[in-house]
Design an enzyme around this catalytic site. Structure first.
Site, PDB file in Angstrom:
ATOM      1  N   ARG A  61       0.857  -1.192   0.000  1.00  0.00           N
ATOM      2  CA  ARG A  61       0.000   0.000   0.000  1.00  0.00           C
ATOM      3  C   ARG A  61       0.890   1.237   0.000  1.00  0.00           C
ATOM      4  NH1 ARG A  61      -4.111  -0.219   4.888  1.00  0.00           N
ATOM      5  NH2 ARG A  61      -2.604   1.398   5.332  1.00  0.00           N
ATOM      6  N   ARG A  94       4.611   9.149   9.740  1.00  0.00           N
ATOM      7  CA  ARG A  94       3.411   8.911  10.558  1.00  0.00           C
ATOM      8  C   ARG A  94       3.791   8.577  11.990  1.00  0.00           C
ATOM      9  NH1 ARG A  94       1.199   4.453   7.071  1.00  0.00           N
ATOM     10  NH2 ARG A  94      -0.126   3.748   8.756  1.00  0.00           N
TER      11      ARG A  94
END
Ligand SMILES: [Zn+2]
Length: 212
Positions: free
Chosen positions: A158, A169
């Site tokens: 992904r 993140r």
């Protein structure tokens, strides 16, 4: 009455999976502020129009509006909720207590996991383009490289699992989580669960917590 739960954990820590089980097996209601915002806009309520206006202007929805939304959608005297994605900082944690929780019994759960190991787990994740089965090159590799065991289609990474994105993140998470943990620790309401353990073990710990 079960305690209201505030789930805190990095993306990929297994928080989402456990939240789903708390809903299906222990009758919790899952509160996602993103979902609430969307459904409020759809309902065209006064609050929904206000939220739409803020978002149309390209602004972030302010804390007071989120709190108003939570109060409009939660009945803490009748139901047990999971708060996920809010609070994200010390101030929001404090506001959640004073404006929403009030006298309700609540507990914060931190899905404790080594962030470097988590980064490795995320960047090694591969998803089947055919059936959606999820693999991990470290712990659950397909029998044949790049090919799904179940349907034979090809496996892909992904976009948000690439190393750069994962690093960013997790860094954002790391920078913001400590004050939130400190807030709940100060009031003796923080439970740390070892999120590196098997999902069933993690769930058993969560169940114990709600029955304590
Ligand atoms: Zn497949």
């Amino acid at each position: 009455m079960k305690p209201q739960l505030i789930l805190l954990g990095a993306p990929g820590s297994g928080k989402g999976t456990q939240a789903a089980r708390l809903v299906s097996e222990l009758s919790y209601n899952h509160i996602s502020t993103g979902d609430l915002l969307r459904s409020e806009i759809k309902s065209e309520s006064e609050l929904g129009k206000k939220v739409q206006g803020i978002m149309n202007a390209g602004k972030l929805v302010d804390d007071n509006t989120v709190l108003e939304l939570l109060n409009a959608n939660c009945d803490l005297t009748a139901n047990a909720y999971i708060f996920d994605g809010f609070p994200r900082n010390y101030e929001q944690a404090n506001l959640l207590d004073t404006e929403v929780m009030k006298d309700a019994k609540s507990s914060a759960v931190y899905f404790d996991i080594d962030l470097d190991k988590l980064a490795a787990r995320l960047t090694n994740r591969r998803t089947c383009s055919g059936c959606g089965e999820i693999y991990n090159l470290l712990s659950k590799a397909p029998a044949k490289e790049g090919v799904c065991d179940l349907c034979g289609e090809s496996l892909a990474q992904r976009k948000d699992d690439n190393e750069e994105t994962v690093k960013t993140r997790l860094q954002v998470f790391k920078d913001t989580i400590d004050p939130v943990l400190a807030y709940y620790e100060e009031s003796g309401r923080l439970a740390r669960i070892d999120a590196s353990l098997a999902p069933d073990v993690v769930f058993a710990a969560l169940r114990d917590l709600t029955e304590a």
